[in-house]
Design a protein around this motif. Structure first.
Motif, PDB file in Angstrom:
ATOM      1  N   ASP A  40       0.864  -1.177   0.000  1.00  0.00           N
ATOM      2  CA  ASP A  40       0.000   0.000   0.000  1.00  0.00           C
ATOM      3  C   ASP A  40       0.899   1.225   0.000  1.00  0.00           C
ATOM      4  O   ASP A  40       1.572   1.497   0.996  1.00  0.00           O
ATOM      5  CB  ASP A  40      -0.907  -0.004   1.224  1.00  0.00           C
ATOM      6  CG  ASP A  40      -1.917   1.133   1.226  1.00  0.00           C
ATOM      7  OD1 ASP A  40      -1.692   2.149   0.524  1.00  0.00           O
ATOM      8  OD2 ASP A  40      -2.922   1.024   1.941  1.00  0.00           O
ATOM      9  N   VAL A  41       0.937   1.946  -1.098  1.00  0.00           N
ATOM     10  CA  VAL A  41       1.855   3.090  -1.181  1.00  0.00           C
ATOM     11  C   VAL A  41       1.422   4.254  -0.311  1.00  0.00           C
ATOM     12  O   VAL A  41       2.155   5.232  -0.189  1.00  0.00           O
ATOM     13  CB  VAL A  41       2.115   3.569  -2.628  1.00  0.00           C
ATOM     14  CG1 VAL A  41       2.777   2.484  -3.446  1.00  0.00           C
ATOM     15  CG2 VAL A  41       0.873   4.083  -3.266  1.00  0.00           C
ATOM     16  N   ASN A  42       0.271   4.157   0.311  1.00  0.00           N
ATOM     17  CA  ASN A  42      -0.152   5.191   1.249  1.00  0.00           C
ATOM     18  C   ASN A  42       0.528   5.059   2.606  1.00  0.00           C
ATOM     19  O   ASN A  42       0.464   5.978   3.413  1.00  0.00           O
ATOM     20  CB  ASN A  42      -1.680   5.160   1.413  1.00  0.00           C
ATOM     21  CG  ASN A  42      -2.368   5.489   0.115  1.00  0.00           C
ATOM     22  OD1 ASN A  42      -2.132   6.546  -0.460  1.00  0.00           O
ATOM     23  ND2 ASN A  42      -3.189   4.583  -0.374  1.00  0.00           N
ATOM     24  N   TRP A  43       1.157   3.922   2.862  1.00  0.00           N
ATOM     25  CA  TRP A  43       1.903   3.758   4.108  1.00  0.00           C
ATOM     26  C   TRP A  43       3.148   4.642   4.051  1.00  0.00           C
ATOM     27  O   TRP A  43       3.835   4.686   3.014  1.00  0.00           O
ATOM     28  CB  TRP A  43       2.317   2.309   4.303  1.00  0.00           C
ATOM     29  CG  TRP A  43       1.179   1.346   4.507  1.00  0.00           C
ATOM     30  CD1 TRP A  43      -0.084   1.630   4.934  1.00  0.00           C
ATOM     31  CD2 TRP A  43       1.222  -0.057   4.300  1.00  0.00           C
ATOM     32  NE1 TRP A  43      -0.830   0.489   5.000  1.00  0.00           N
ATOM     33  CE2 TRP A  43      -0.047  -0.573   4.622  1.00  0.00           C
ATOM     34  CE3 TRP A  43       2.210  -0.932   3.873  1.00  0.00           C
ATOM     35  CZ2 TRP A  43      -0.354  -1.924   4.542  1.00  0.00           C
ATOM     36  CZ3 TRP A  43       1.902  -2.283   3.786  1.00  0.00           C
ATOM     37  CH2 TRP A  43       0.638  -2.766   4.122  1.00  0.00           C
ATOM     38  N   PRO A  44       3.481   5.317   5.119  1.00  0.00           N
ATOM     39  CA  PRO A  44       4.659   6.191   5.114  1.00  0.00           C
ATOM     40  C   PRO A  44       5.966   5.485   4.742  1.00  0.00           C
ATOM     41  O   PRO A  44       6.842   6.105   4.142  1.00  0.00           O
ATOM     42  CB  PRO A  44       4.702   6.732   6.545  1.00  0.00           C
ATOM     43  CG  PRO A  44       3.275   6.713   6.989  1.00  0.00           C
ATOM     44  CD  PRO A  44       2.695   5.471   6.357  1.00  0.00           C
ATOM     45  N   VAL A  45       6.101   4.207   5.053  1.00  0.00           N
ATOM     46  CA  VAL A  45       7.348   3.494   4.746  1.00  0.00           C
ATOM     47  C   VAL A  45       7.447   3.064   3.285  1.00  0.00           C
ATOM     48  O   VAL A  45       8.536   2.767   2.802  1.00  0.00           O
ATOM     49  CB  VAL A  45       7.551   2.246   5.646  1.00  0.00           C
ATOM     50  CG1 VAL A  45       7.661   2.643   7.118  1.00  0.00           C
ATOM     51  CG2 VAL A  45       6.455   1.221   5.438  1.00  0.00           C
ATOM     52  N   ALA A  46       6.339   3.055   2.566  1.00  0.00           N
ATOM     53  CA  ALA A  46       6.335   2.509   1.205  1.00  0.00           C
ATOM     54  C   ALA A  46       7.295   3.253   0.282  1.00  0.00           C
ATOM     55  O   ALA A  46       8.056   2.628  -0.456  1.00  0.00           O
ATOM     56  CB  ALA A  46       4.922   2.508   0.633  1.00  0.00           C
ATOM     57  N   GLY A  47       7.256   4.558   0.284  1.00  0.00           N
ATOM     58  CA  GLY A  47       8.107   5.347  -0.607  1.00  0.00           C
ATOM     59  C   GLY A  47       9.591   5.100  -0.384  1.00  0.00           C
ATOM     60  O   GLY A  47      10.318   4.749  -1.326  1.00  0.00           O
ATOM     61  N   PRO A  48      10.068   5.260   0.866  1.00  0.00           N
ATOM     62  CA  PRO A  48      11.487   5.007   1.109  1.00  0.00           C
ATOM     63  C   PRO A  48      11.917   3.560   0.812  1.00  0.00           C
ATOM     64  O   PRO A  48      13.015   3.332   0.310  1.00  0.00           O
ATOM     65  CB  PRO A  48      11.671   5.328   2.598  1.00  0.00           C
ATOM     66  CG  PRO A  48      10.545   6.239   2.941  1.00  0.00           C
ATOM     67  CD  PRO A  48       9.409   5.842   2.043  1.00  0.00           C
TER      68      PRO A  48
END
Length: 133
Positions: A40-48
């Motif tokens: 889920d790219v909405n999770w803060p950890v997804a991007g990094p």
């Protein structure tokens, strides 16, 4: 190094900072565990996590990514991998997974079609094809 670079919750940005500092030899064997954090790219950890995974060599990424695209049954995960992670990966990874994207574009399952996986797969195919002109 302990596995302190693998998030334990969706807001574990300390793990993400450790992930950015960890070598490929440490991160690579843990690619499958890290890929769980891009469901889920909405999770803060997804991007990094995606940013770091995209830098890995293809030998670390291909099998876990093939599992997601071919066998996971998770259409949303496939969507995020195709739309957000694969475009950041190197050409070797993109070329190796081109056939999986093509299969998803041409023959999506019902769940994949509902989540528009076939559409992002088509976009991915087009972007890879254009890059190779």
């Amino acid at each position: 190094m302990a596995r302190s670079f693998i998030p334990v919750h969706k807001c574990d940005l300390a793990a993400c900072r450790a992930l950015q500092r960890a070598s490929d030899d440490i991160v690579g064997p843990n690619a499958a565990a890290l890929l769980e954090w891009v469901q889920d790219v909405n999770w803060p950890v997804a991007g990094p996590v995606m940013e770091r995974l995209a830098l890995l060599r293809s030998d670390y990424l291909l099998e876990p990514l093939r599992y997601i695209l071919r066998d996971s049954g998770d259409a949303v995960w496939k969507y995020w991998v195709l739309s957000c992670l694969l475009p950041k990966c190197g050409a070797a990874v993109q070329q190796a997974l081109f056939g999986e994207a093509e299969r998803l574009a041409l023959h999506p399952s019902e769940g994949d079609a509902e989540e528009e996986v076939h559409l992002v797969a088509t976009e991915f195919i087009q972007s890879v094809s254009l890059a190779n002109l």
